[in-house]
Scaffold this motif. Structure first.
Motif, mmCIF file in Angstrom:
data_model
loop_
_atom_site.group_PDB
_atom_site.id
_atom_site.type_symbol
_atom_site.label_atom_id
_atom_site.label_comp_id
_atom_site.label_asym_id
_atom_site.label_seq_id
_atom_site.Cartn_x
_atom_site.Cartn_y
_atom_site.Cartn_z
ATOM 1 N N GLY A 44 0.776 -1.220 0.000
ATOM 2 C CA GLY A 44 0.000 0.000 0.000
ATOM 3 C C GLY A 44 0.812 1.277 0.000
ATOM 4 O O GLY A 44 0.245 2.379 0.052
ATOM 5 N N ALA A 45 2.129 1.161 -0.077
ATOM 6 C CA ALA A 45 2.992 2.339 -0.095
ATOM 7 C C ALA A 45 3.434 2.642 -1.524
ATOM 8 O O ALA A 45 3.302 1.812 -2.429
ATOM 9 N N GLU A 46 3.956 3.826 -1.730
ATOM 10 C CA GLU A 46 4.616 4.116 -2.989
ATOM 11 C C GLU A 46 5.982 3.438 -2.992
ATOM 12 O O GLU A 46 6.555 3.167 -1.925
ATOM 13 N N ALA A 47 6.509 3.185 -4.160
ATOM 14 C CA ALA A 47 7.792 2.501 -4.256
ATOM 15 C C ALA A 47 8.599 3.054 -5.411
ATOM 16 O O ALA A 47 8.052 3.425 -6.456
ATOM 17 N N LEU A 48 9.915 3.093 -5.207
ATOM 18 C CA LEU A 48 10.832 3.528 -6.240
ATOM 19 C C LEU A 48 12.020 2.571 -6.274
ATOM 20 O O LEU A 48 12.472 2.096 -5.235
ATOM 21 N N GLN A 49 12.495 2.299 -7.470
ATOM 22 C CA GLN A 49 13.691 1.479 -7.625
ATOM 23 C C GLN A 49 14.895 2.414 -7.660
ATOM 24 O O GLN A 49 14.952 3.350 -8.473
ATOM 25 N N ALA A 50 15.834 2.199 -6.768
ATOM 26 C CA ALA A 50 17.001 3.082 -6.686
ATOM 27 C C ALA A 50 18.166 2.341 -6.057
ATOM 28 O O ALA A 50 17.982 1.431 -5.243
ATOM 29 N N ASP A 51 19.363 2.744 -6.441
ATOM 30 C CA ASP A 51 20.603 2.179 -5.910
ATOM 31 C C ASP A 51 21.278 3.250 -5.060
ATOM 32 O O ASP A 51 21.617 4.327 -5.568
ATOM 33 N N VAL A 52 21.484 2.967 -3.776
ATOM 34 C CA VAL A 52 22.062 3.994 -2.901
ATOM 35 C C VAL A 52 23.520 4.289 -3.231
ATOM 36 O O VAL A 52 24.072 5.272 -2.729
ATOM 37 N N PHE A 53 24.138 3.467 -4.048
ATOM 38 C CA PHE A 53 25.508 3.754 -4.465
ATOM 39 C C PHE A 53 25.566 4.683 -5.674
ATOM 40 O O PHE A 53 26.649 5.088 -6.099
ATOM 41 N N ASP A 54 24.408 5.009 -6.229
ATOM 42 C CA ASP A 54 24.318 5.962 -7.338
ATOM 43 C C ASP A 54 23.886 7.299 -6.755
ATOM 44 O O ASP A 54 22.693 7.581 -6.604
ATOM 45 N N ALA A 55 24.858 8.132 -6.413
ATOM 46 C CA ALA A 55 24.577 9.364 -5.674
ATOM 47 C C ALA A 55 23.658 10.303 -6.434
ATOM 48 O O ALA A 55 22.755 10.913 -5.845
ATOM 49 N N GLU A 56 23.840 10.424 -7.728
ATOM 50 C CA GLU A 56 23.058 11.386 -8.493
ATOM 51 C C GLU A 56 21.592 10.962 -8.598
ATOM 52 O O GLU A 56 20.679 11.777 -8.430
ATOM 53 N N SER A 57 21.355 9.678 -8.895
ATOM 54 C CA SER A 57 19.965 9.226 -8.997
ATOM 55 C C SER A 57 19.277 9.283 -7.635
ATOM 56 O O SER A 57 18.081 9.589 -7.545
ATOM 57 N N LEU A 58 20.032 9.027 -6.578
ATOM 58 C CA LEU A 58 19.455 9.107 -5.240
ATOM 59 C C LEU A 58 19.077 10.547 -4.898
ATOM 60 O O LEU A 58 18.039 10.808 -4.277
ATOM 61 N N ARG A 59 19.875 11.482 -5.350
ATOM 62 C CA ARG A 59 19.560 12.898 -5.125
ATOM 63 C C ARG A 59 18.267 13.280 -5.845
ATOM 64 O O ARG A 59 17.423 14.006 -5.292
ATOM 65 N N ARG A 60 18.083 12.762 -7.055
ATOM 66 C CA ARG A 60 16.843 13.050 -7.796
ATOM 67 C C ARG A 60 15.639 12.444 -7.080
ATOM 68 O O ARG A 60 14.580 13.082 -6.984
ATOM 69 N N VAL A 61 15.796 11.221 -6.600
ATOM 70 C CA VAL A 61 14.703 10.569 -5.871
ATOM 71 C C VAL A 61 14.328 11.382 -4.638
ATOM 72 O O VAL A 61 13.147 11.616 -4.356
ATOM 73 N N MET A 62 15.316 11.835 -3.901
ATOM 74 C CA MET A 62 15.067 12.593 -2.677
ATOM 75 C C MET A 62 14.351 13.901 -2.999
ATOM 76 O O MET A 62 13.411 14.301 -2.306
ATOM 77 N N THR A 63 14.779 14.564 -4.054
ATOM 78 C CA THR A 63 14.155 15.832 -4.437
ATOM 79 C C THR A 63 12.708 15.623 -4.878
ATOM 80 O O THR A 63 11.805 16.393 -4.509
ATOM 81 N N ASN A 64 12.464 14.564 -5.639
ATOM 82 C CA ASN A 64 11.124 14.313 -6.158
ATOM 83 C C ASN A 64 10.142 13.869 -5.078
ATOM 84 O O ASN A 64 8.949 14.195 -5.147
ATOM 85 N N THR A 65 10.631 13.099 -4.088
ATOM 86 C CA THR A 65 9.732 12.608 -3.039
ATOM 87 C C THR A 65 9.564 13.613 -1.909
ATOM 88 O O THR A 65 8.546 13.604 -1.213
ATOM 89 N N ALA A 66 10.576 14.470 -1.695
ATOM 90 C CA ALA A 66 10.516 15.523 -0.671
ATOM 91 C C ALA A 66 10.048 14.996 0.680
ATOM 92 O O ALA A 66 9.066 15.481 1.245
ATOM 93 N N PRO A 67 10.739 14.008 1.256
ATOM 94 C CA PRO A 67 10.286 13.466 2.542
ATOM 95 C C PRO A 67 10.589 14.409 3.709
ATOM 96 O O PRO A 67 11.475 15.263 3.623
ATOM 97 N N ASP A 68 9.839 14.222 4.776
ATOM 98 C CA ASP A 68 10.147 14.911 6.030
ATOM 99 C C ASP A 68 11.228 14.172 6.803
ATOM 100 O O ASP A 68 12.006 14.780 7.542
#
Length: 296
Positions: A44-68
Motif C-alpha cells: 500500500g505504499a509508494e515505491a521507487l527502484q534506486a541504488d544507494v551507491f548511485d549518488a546522483e539518482s538518489l539525489r533526484r529521488v530525494m528531491t522528487n519525493t521531498a520526505p520529512d
C-alpha cells in the motif's frame, strides 16, 4: 508525515512499512530491484527502484519525493555479506545524507547495532564508547558503524537505533534460517553470527519490536538509543533455548567469554516510552513460527 524508507524490503523494513501506513504517514519505499519495489506497492505504499551507491539518482529521488524523514534500514545481511554491509554503512549512508541535505531534509532515523561497544562488565549504556581499534573483522564492522552514525549526525536531527541481535521472521534466527542450518551442522551455512554456548553476553530484539522503535523514533531527540529486550544473556543460557525451539542439536557449553560481548541496556529507550512486546528471547524464540522468507 512524508517518510522515505531505504531498505523497505528487509527484515525490519517489511514490518515497518505497514506500521507507518497504519499511523497515517505517507510512505515511499526504496528497493534495488523491480520485485522489491512491487512488494512495497502491494503493502500500500509508494515505491521507487534506486541504488544507494548511485549518488546522483538518489539525489533526484530525494528531491522528487521531498520526505520529512529518511529511515535508513539498509544492510546486506540477508546474504551474510559483512563487507557489503560495511560499505552500505559507509557509502550508502554518505549518499543518503548528501541527498537529504540537497533536498532540504533535516531528519534521519538509522539502523545501528548494540554490540559495537568497548569491552567491559555489565550491559552497555549509550555513553560507553564504541570499540574503535578492535582487531578485524570486528574492527571493520565497528568502523562502519562509527561512519554511519557520524555521517547521519550531519543532519539537523539523527537518531541511531542500536539494535540488538534481530530474531523473528526474515532473520537468520527464524526456523529454517541460517542459524538453524549452522547449528544442525550444515557446512554450507554462511554465517557471521557468533554461536558458542559460552559466557559471552548477547542482547536480542524481535524484528517487530525493532520496527516499532523506528516508528517511535520519529519523535525522539538526536543520538544513539539501544533497542534491545529486557534480558541480556550468556550464550550458555540462550543458545540451548534457541536450539530446542529450532529442533536442532543442543550445543555443548563452554567456559570462554569474548570481552566485548557484554549486552546492552534498554533504559534510555524505555524512558522514551518504548517497550519490547517480546520482553525476553525466552518467550520470543518459542513464539517464532513459519519458515524464513527470502529478503530482497
Amino acid at each position: 508525515m512524508r517518510i522515505l524508507i531505504a531498505g523497505a524490503t528487509g527484515a525490519v523494513g517489511r514490518l515497518l512499512v505497514p506500521m507507518l501506513l497504519d499511523a497515517g504517514h505517507h510512505v515511499t519505499g526504496l528497493s534495488r530491484t523491480p520485485a522489491g519495489a512491487e512488494r512495497v506497492r502491494r503493502q500500500g505504499a509508494e515505491a521507487l527502484q534506486a541504488d544507494v551507491f548511485d549518488a546522483e539518482s538518489l539525489r533526484r529521488v530525494m528531491t522528487n519525493t521531498a520526505p520529512d524523514v529518511v529511515i535508513h534500514q539498509l544492510t546486506a545481511l540477508s546474504d551474510a555479506d559483512g563487507e557489503a554491509t560495511d560499505r552500505l554503512r559507509r557509502e550508502g549512508t554518505r549518499h543518503l545524507v548528501d541527498a537529504a541535505r540537497s533536498a532540504g531534509v533535516g531528519r534521519i532515523v538509522a539502523q545501528s547495532i548494540a554490540w559495537a561497544y568497548m569491552p567491559g562488565e555489565g550491559p552497555a549504556e549509550e555513553s560507553v564508547p564504541l570499540d574503535i581499534g578492535a582487531a578485524r573483522p570486528r574492527g571493520a564492522m565497528v568502523d562502519g558503524i562509527q561512519a554511519l552514525e557520524r555521517t547521519a549526525s550531519e543532519l539537523e536531527s539523527a537518531v541511531a537505533l542500536r539494535y540488538g541481535i534481530l530474531y523473528g521472521p526474515g532473520t537468520w534466527y527464524a526456523p529454517g534460517g541460517a542459524v538453524a542450518a549452522a547449528l544442525a551442522g550444515d557446512p554450507s551455512a554462511r554465517l557471521l553470527a557468533y554461536l558458542e554456548a559460552d559466557r559471552s553476553v548477547t542482547s536480542f530484539v524481535h524484528v517487530a519490536d525493532a520496527a516499532r522503535a523506528a516508528v517511535a523514533a520519529l519523535d525522539w531527540p538526536s543520538g544513539p538509543v539501544n533497542i534491545v529486550d529486557d534480558e541480556p544473556a550468556q550464550g550458555r543460557e540462550w543458545l540451548p533455548v534457541l536450539a530446542t525451539a529450532l529442533g536442532v542439536p543442543l550445543p555443548e557449553p563452554t567456559a570462554g567469554r569474548l570481552d566485548w560481548a557484554r549486552g546492552a541496556s534498554n533504559s534510555l529507550a524505555r524512558s522514551r516510552g518504548w517497550r519490547p512486546e517480546h520482553r525476553t528471547w525466552r518467550e520470543g524464540f518459542a513464539a517464532q513460527a513459519g519458515p524464513t522468507r527470502p529478503l530482497g
